[in-house]
Enzyme design. Sequence first.
Site, PDB file in Angstrom:
ATOM      1  N   HIS A   1      15.627 -14.435  33.499  1.00 24.71           N
ATOM      2  CA  HIS A   1      16.145 -14.150  32.154  1.00 24.71           C
ATOM      3  C   HIS A   1      15.744 -12.753  31.702  1.00 24.71           C
ATOM      4  O   HIS A   1      14.599 -12.341  31.884  1.00 24.71           O
ATOM      5  CB  HIS A   1      15.595 -15.169  31.155  1.00 24.71           C
ATOM      6  CG  HIS A   1      16.284 -16.498  31.235  1.00 24.71           C
ATOM      7  ND1 HIS A   1      16.279 -17.409  30.214  1.00 24.71           N
ATOM      8  CD2 HIS A   1      17.003 -17.065  32.227  1.00 24.71           C
ATOM      9  CE1 HIS A   1      16.967 -18.473  30.571  1.00 24.71           C
ATOM     10  NE2 HIS A   1      17.411 -18.303  31.788  1.00 24.71           N
TER      11      HIS A   1
ATOM     12  N   TYR B   1      14.296 -19.415  20.335  1.00 21.51           N
ATOM     13  CA  TYR B   1      13.153 -19.757  19.482  1.00 21.51           C
ATOM     14  C   TYR B   1      13.677 -19.766  18.051  1.00 21.51           C
ATOM     15  O   TYR B   1      14.091 -18.723  17.543  1.00 21.51           O
ATOM     16  CB  TYR B   1      12.036 -18.708  19.628  1.00 21.51           C
ATOM     17  CG  TYR B   1      11.284 -18.794  20.936  1.00 21.51           C
ATOM     18  CD1 TYR B   1      11.786 -18.230  22.105  1.00 21.51           C
ATOM     19  CD2 TYR B   1      10.054 -19.453  21.001  1.00 21.51           C
ATOM     20  CE1 TYR B   1      11.085 -18.313  23.305  1.00 21.51           C
ATOM     21  CE2 TYR B   1       9.343 -19.536  22.196  1.00 21.51           C
ATOM     22  CZ  TYR B   1       9.866 -18.972  23.343  1.00 21.51           C
ATOM     23  OH  TYR B   1       9.170 -19.057  24.525  1.00 21.51           O
TER      24      TYR B   1
ATOM     25  N   PRO C   1       1.710 -23.416  22.795  1.00 25.92           N
ATOM     26  CA  PRO C   1       2.731 -23.094  23.799  1.00 25.92           C
ATOM     27  C   PRO C   1       3.807 -22.102  23.365  1.00 25.92           C
ATOM     28  O   PRO C   1       4.603 -21.667  24.192  1.00 25.92           O
ATOM     29  CB  PRO C   1       3.364 -24.459  24.108  1.00 25.92           C
ATOM     30  CG  PRO C   1       3.050 -25.317  22.937  1.00 25.92           C
ATOM     31  CD  PRO C   1       1.769 -24.820  22.371  1.00 25.92           C
TER      32      PRO C   1
ATOM     33  N   LYS D   1       2.332 -18.946  27.506  1.00 22.19           N
ATOM     34  CA  LYS D   1       1.287 -18.195  28.219  1.00 22.19           C
ATOM     35  C   LYS D   1       0.312 -19.035  29.042  1.00 22.19           C
ATOM     36  O   LYS D   1      -0.397 -18.491  29.897  1.00 22.19           O
ATOM     37  CB  LYS D   1       0.461 -17.377  27.210  1.00 22.19           C
ATOM     38  CG  LYS D   1       1.216 -16.238  26.590  1.00 22.19           C
ATOM     39  CD  LYS D   1       1.513 -15.166  27.621  1.00 22.19           C
ATOM     40  CE  LYS D   1       2.491 -14.138  27.103  1.00 22.19           C
ATOM     41  NZ  LYS D   1       3.425 -13.676  28.109  1.00 22.19           N
TER      42      LYS D   1
ATOM     43  N   TYR E   1       5.674 -10.835  25.861  1.00 25.52           N
ATOM     44  CA  TYR E   1       6.345 -12.036  26.374  1.00 25.52           C
ATOM     45  C   TYR E   1       6.528 -11.971  27.896  1.00 25.52           C
ATOM     46  O   TYR E   1       6.248 -12.939  28.595  1.00 25.52           O
ATOM     47  CB  TYR E   1       7.700 -12.208  25.669  1.00 25.52           C
ATOM     48  CG  TYR E   1       8.295 -13.580  25.888  1.00 25.52           C
ATOM     49  CD1 TYR E   1       7.893 -14.660  25.115  1.00 25.52           C
ATOM     50  CD2 TYR E   1       9.241 -13.795  26.891  1.00 25.52           C
ATOM     51  CE1 TYR E   1       8.417 -15.928  25.326  1.00 25.52           C
ATOM     52  CE2 TYR E   1       9.769 -15.049  27.108  1.00 25.52           C
ATOM     53  CZ  TYR E   1       9.360 -16.111  26.322  1.00 25.52           C
ATOM     54  OH  TYR E   1       9.882 -17.363  26.544  1.00 25.52           O
TER      55      TYR E   1
END
Length: 391
Positions: A72, A201, A293, A297, A385
């Site tokens: 992604h 998200y 979460p 990570k 990220y």
Amino acid sequence: MRTQVGIVGAGPAGLLLSHLLHLQGVESVVLEARSRDYVEQRVRAGVLEQNTVDLLRQAGVGDRMDREGLVHHGIELRFGGRGHRIAMTELTGGRSITVYGQQEVVKDLIRARLDVGGQLEFEAGAVSLHGLDGDTPTIRYRHGAEDGELVCDVVAGCDGFHGVARGAVPDGVLTVYERQYPFAWLGILAEVAPSTEELIYCSHDRGFALHSMRSPKLTRLYLQVAPDEAIDGWPDERIWAELRTRFATDDGFTLADGPVVDKGITPMRSFVVEPMRHGRLFLAGDAAHIVPPTGAKGMNLAVNDVRVLAEALAAWYRSGSTELLDGYSATCLRRVWRSQHFSWWMTSMLHRFPDDDGFQRRLQLSQLAYTTTSEAAARSLAENYVGLAQV
Ligand code: FAD
Ligand code: DHB
């Protein structure tokens, strides 16, 4: 039994450590409380950072990940009924994440260990650790009805948050840093094609939601729920209705549903112990630290810990030098705290807290608007990220 490195726990940390040590000519035995089937089926993390992907490839266990993992290049932040893309790869000079289930990583590592005769003892739970201050620490374990003892040079405590290794350190040695969050995640795995190409998200007035996936036919979804929520109170229809409400957009996003094949509730906490070592015991992964979460990570930190530990142990066996082992805890903790901050920040920006008032909600929405319109702010999210190359 006697080995060089006694490893407690066959999660990603313990299995990868055993594999990396083998590549360096160091022998280990892994003791795992659960069955092989159980650890291979346990649905958990799904996002691998660029560093994790690179390491698995270098270690020769990346073939199936390269075939089946989904690479992604961006994620979506959704709020106020609209989606906003964070172009991760563009913002980070070409880095990306790979969506590949943790249990698939675990399966690949178990196969790699067994293929070369690696010793993995399933249904062999460590009961207690002894002699951590001396040269031959010992792990007492229970295998079926039998008690066993594994004598080693070093013990690696890779037995997760609820294991025994951390508790074997004498009182007063470790400092605990901890934060609890007033919510949990309800996660489902559903047999339906994902309704989106990239992860979403979503911050909604009713709470956070996350759309992820495992394959072109399997969707992984999460909902923020109350911390004491009982799973029985969430029949599938209620979960889908709540997901549809939170993911709704002004331009008519539709969420496809399908049979739910896995369902569970995970509490959220931030937790770190310092140092990650006592004598001949080295803690790695969730045994030493937990992140909420939201930043994806936890498994990536576990992988980084054992990368550092395997190198340090190999150097010690090769040259007798303790320099890298002595630096193990401090080296790992730098990345642990960077990830702690990022995970806390993502969690705080995206979830509804019970005490939040209108002021707090407007601060969150302002932060989301800034993060998705300022290139500097978007880049900061993106580089954390995908995983910083150096910390
Ligand atoms: P574990 O996976 O917990 O493994 C520890 C092992 O030790 C287990 O197999 C356990 O059975 C065994 N054990 C325990 N006690 C004993 C004993 N006494 N003797 C022998 N064996 C024992 N992380 C990410 O990086 N990305 C994500 O997208 C992500 N999403 C997540 C989503 C959810 C819902 C959850 C719950 C977690 C998520 N995580 C994520 C976190 C990630 O799953 C963990 O950080 C990761 O499993 C840590 O690996 P570990 O090997 O340290 O511990
Ligand atoms: C997944 C889990 C996470 O915690 C996250 O931030 C992203 C994806 C997952 O399970 O796919």
